[in-house]
Design an enzyme around this catalytic site. Structure first.
Site, PDB file in Angstrom:
ATOM      1  N   GLY A   7       0.805  -1.222   0.000  1.00  0.00           N
ATOM      2  CA  GLY A   7       0.000   0.000   0.000  1.00  0.00           C
ATOM      3  C   GLY A   7       0.829   1.259   0.000  1.00  0.00           C
ATOM      4  N   ARG A  20       1.209   3.705  -2.073  1.00  0.00           N
ATOM      5  CA  ARG A  20       0.668   4.932  -2.667  1.00  0.00           C
ATOM      6  C   ARG A  20      -0.398   5.594  -1.814  1.00  0.00           C
ATOM      7  NH1 ARG A  20      -2.242   4.380  -6.824  1.00  0.00           N
ATOM      8  NH2 ARG A  20      -2.425   2.105  -6.826  1.00  0.00           N
ATOM      9  N   GLY A  21      -0.868   4.888  -0.783  1.00  0.00           N
ATOM     10  CA  GLY A  21      -1.867   5.471   0.105  1.00  0.00           C
ATOM     11  C   GLY A  21      -1.253   6.538   0.992  1.00  0.00           C
ATOM     12  N   MET A  33      -1.196   6.769   4.286  1.00  0.00           N
ATOM     13  CA  MET A  33      -0.385   6.146   5.325  1.00  0.00           C
ATOM     14  C   MET A  33       0.837   5.477   4.731  1.00  0.00           C
ATOM     15  SD  MET A  33      -1.201   6.158   8.660  1.00  0.00           S
ATOM     16  CE  MET A  33      -0.960   4.525   9.367  1.00  0.00           C
ATOM     17  N   LYS A  54      -1.792  -2.081  -8.355  1.00  0.00           N
ATOM     18  CA  LYS A  54      -1.776  -1.559  -9.724  1.00  0.00           C
ATOM     19  C   LYS A  54      -0.372  -1.529 -10.324  1.00  0.00           C
ATOM     20  CE  LYS A  54      -5.916   1.346  -9.447  1.00  0.00           C
ATOM     21  NZ  LYS A  54      -6.451   2.716  -9.627  1.00  0.00           N
ATOM     22  N   PHE A  93      -1.705   3.414  15.473  1.00  0.00           N
ATOM     23  CA  PHE A  93      -0.269   3.480  15.742  1.00  0.00           C
ATOM     24  C   PHE A  93       0.140   4.760  16.475  1.00  0.00           C
ATOM     25  CE2 PHE A  93       0.240   0.314  12.222  1.00  0.00           C
ATOM     26  CZ  PHE A  93       0.981  -0.617  12.938  1.00  0.00           C
ATOM     27  N   HIS A 100     -13.573  10.286  11.691  1.00  0.00           N
ATOM     28  CA  HIS A 100     -12.539  10.009  10.700  1.00  0.00           C
ATOM     29  C   HIS A 100     -12.900  10.649   9.358  1.00  0.00           C
ATOM     30  CE1 HIS A 100     -11.325   6.929  13.616  1.00  0.00           C
ATOM     31  NE2 HIS A 100     -10.167   6.895  12.987  1.00  0.00           N
ATOM     32  N   LYS A 116     -12.692   6.468   4.925  1.00  0.00           N
ATOM     33  CA  LYS A 116     -12.475   5.299   5.777  1.00  0.00           C
ATOM     34  C   LYS A 116     -13.532   4.249   5.472  1.00  0.00           C
ATOM     35  CE  LYS A 116     -11.668   3.915  10.588  1.00  0.00           C
ATOM     36  NZ  LYS A 116     -10.461   3.154  10.213  1.00  0.00           N
TER      37      LYS A 116
END
Length: 256
Positions: free
Chosen positions: A10, A12-13, A15, A38, A118, A145, A149
């Site tokens: 992940g 490119r997200g 986080m 991708k 975290f 949030h 989400k």
């Protein structure tokens, strides 16, 4: 300090980008590959669409997974099967999935950390809420949030309720004849506590736990204003997971 080779799922997200920066800027961490469904991540390391292909080719010590609940579960299971220690920031795992992953971690003698949140401050918020629940047994949780989400209530809210359940007897709150004139107005219910989920653009990750008693209320609140707030916990988790041989659910279980 021994180098820890890391693969990130992940990247490119929002986080994921923070995690890439963390690993690249931590001298004893080495980013050796990323997994992107991708294959579009623009980094100076190999990019894999398939996690099994990645683990057949690369030999990371740790997988940092910051994807979605469904993908995160499959990634965690696959990592353990390939001898890689997962650090997972994805929420939404079912109790059955957590039990299965714990059994797999213990059978392979590999550490695995799954953390609903975290941020160190969020962990303290949960701990303080658990302390307060010994004295206030009427409790409502409001979590807020960003509107992208996927799960509701948040993993942090559910974890908070689970921690409170350890010290509080189940109690049905509100008027015994209470009636919702609009379904869902009172939110979700865990052990008699109500959890309300807010989703709006402009928010990142926020939670307040409200306690009520005769003539007084107490509110314990934590706010994350950017995703860099989560990286101190990711760093501690990557370092700690190398020393574990079981699954740990919740950052509070590895903090002194």
């Amino acid at each position: 300090m021994e180098q820890i080779k890391v693969t990130i799922a992940g990247p490119r997200g929002r986080m994921g980008k923070e995690a890439v920066e963390l690993v690249q800027n931590t001298p004893h961490f080495t980013l050796i590959s990323v997994i992107d469904h991708k294959g579009e991540a623009s980094l100076d390391v190999p990019v894999y669409k398939d996690i099994e292909e990645c683990f057949r080719t690369e030999t990371p010590h740790v997988l940092i997974d910051l994807t979605t609940p469904e993908v995160g579960y499959l990634h965690t299971k696959t990592a353990l099967e390939y001898g890689v220690r997962p650090v997972v920031g994805t929420t939404g795992f079912t109790p059955e999935e957590l039990n299965e992953l714990k059994d797999l971690a213990e059978s392979t003698k590999l550490g695995c950390i799954i953390a609903p949140n975290f941020a160190i401050g969020a962990v303290l918020m949960m701990k303080f809420s658990q302390m307060a629940a010994k004295y206030f047994d009427d409790i409502e949780i409001i979590e807020l949030h960003h509107d992208q989400k996927l799960d509701a209530p948040s993993g942090t809210a559910v974890k908070t309720a689970e921690m409170i359940k350890e010290v509080r007897e189940a109690k049905t709150q509100g008027h015994p004849n209470e009636k919702e004139t609009h379904s869902g107005a009172r939110g979700a219910t865990i052990d008699g506590m109500h959890i309300h989920s807010v989703r709006l653009p402009g928010l990142i990750a926020h939670q307040q736990v409200m306690f009520g008693a005769e003539g007084q209320t107490l509110t314990v609140r934590h706010d994350s204003y950017n995703r860099a707030s989560f990286m101190s916990g990711v760093k501690v988790s990557v370092e700690t997971v190398m020393k574990l041989d079981t699954l740990v659910y919740g950052l509070e279980n590895i903090l002194d």
